[in-house]
Design an enzyme around this catalytic site. Sequence first.
Site, PDB file in Angstrom:
ATOM      1  CG  HIS A 109      -1.819  -1.201   1.291  1.00  0.00           C
ATOM      2  ND1 HIS A 109      -2.480  -1.579   2.433  1.00  0.00           N
ATOM      3  CD2 HIS A 109      -2.122  -2.150   0.362  1.00  0.00           C
ATOM      4  CE1 HIS A 109      -3.164  -2.688   2.198  1.00  0.00           C
ATOM      5  NE2 HIS A 109      -2.953  -3.064   0.950  1.00  0.00           N
ATOM      6  CG  HIS A 112      -7.609  -2.995  -1.176  1.00  0.00           C
ATOM      7  ND1 HIS A 112      -7.026  -1.970  -0.463  1.00  0.00           N
ATOM      8  CD2 HIS A 112      -6.802  -4.075  -0.994  1.00  0.00           C
ATOM      9  CE1 HIS A 112      -5.935  -2.403   0.133  1.00  0.00           C
ATOM     10  NE2 HIS A 112      -5.776  -3.675  -0.168  1.00  0.00           N
ATOM     11  CG  ASP A 143      -3.630  -5.209  -2.664  1.00  0.00           C
ATOM     12  OD1 ASP A 143      -3.110  -4.437  -1.830  1.00  0.00           O
ATOM     13  OD2 ASP A 143      -4.487  -6.080  -2.364  1.00  0.00           O
ATOM     14  CG  HIS A 173      -0.199  -9.434  -2.279  1.00  0.00           C
ATOM     15  ND1 HIS A 173      -0.212  -8.148  -2.766  1.00  0.00           N
ATOM     16  CD2 HIS A 173      -1.054  -9.442  -1.231  1.00  0.00           C
ATOM     17  CE1 HIS A 173      -1.037  -7.414  -2.031  1.00  0.00           C
ATOM     18  NE2 HIS A 173      -1.557  -8.177  -1.097  1.00  0.00           N
TER      19      HIS A 173
HETATM   20 ZN   LIG Z   1      -3.925  -4.651   0.024  1.00  0.00          ZN
END
Ligand SMILES: [Zn+2]
Length: 321
Positions: free
Chosen positions: A94, A250, A254, A277
Amino acid sequence: MVSGLLHEPLAGTLVTSYFSQRTLRRAISCAGIGLHSGRKVTLSLRPAAAGSGIRFRRSDLGGVEVPAQVNHVGAINYATGLMSGAVQVDTVEHLLAALVSLGIDNVTVELSSPEVPIMDGSAAPFVYLIQEAGIRTLEAPRRYMKVLRPISLTRGDKRIAIYPSDHFKVTYSIAFDHPLLRHQSRTIRLTSDAFVDEIAPARTFTFLKEVEMLRQQGLALGGSLENAIVISDTGVLNNGLRFDDEFVRHKILDVIGDMALVGHPMIGHLVAHRGGHALHTAFAARVLEETDAWMLVEGRADAGHAIPASLPTSVHPVRAN
Ligand SMILES: [Zn+2]
């Protein structure tokens, strides 16, 4: 190798006619807790010289540094971690998204414990910190990675790709087995303003039924309704959402943070479906490997926008492929 080009001054360039690298005007700090570790941490952002990039520094370990580069990716446990030797920094995404979206090329991020503070679960507090510190232009050209042909990575039903485009755009789509977020998709053309208004405030989210499992794994120990949206079978436990589609926003936040690990702002259209991720960071590595799919360019500028609305018509190829 690509990274060597980052520090090579170009002979004879008239620096002021290019989009310049930027850093902070002054140092600034905040305190918080780590989402996963639950540990208290002080975060300080310090100005850094042109060509030094974004570097994390562990003040509790004598100032050992970990560069924000994809070859330093470490543990991926519901957050992106970086490693250098035995030293790690966690949950960097972030903060990285806020730094690159506000055009901060060079900064030292000092941490007093391993994990970046989660703040309110979004990037808005980091945007505020950067704006409070102010931005300083450096006398060195910024190099963009301009995508020349598509690059893609698929893992099962998860996909990510980047396509040539004159702008940096992100399209993200998510699909969960839950009535609130069965399908959400959004495309955004990223400028600093668009990031600040449309993406930075979007908070991280988790499912109530996963919280106990995460805690048994030693994760989410600092998590609460103050720093995450918690989704039950019927709705959210928080007092409302910041956007109807806060979840997919969001995910865009990311992926911007994870793709920052390529080390250059990108000019291309990034398209992701059901990523996380692990997929994002694997893709960042793939992009750097496919050196014939992009080139580094310096955009000529007559104004000091952090991210050009479109790349100026005249681009200077730094590296022919
Ligand atoms: Zn995040």
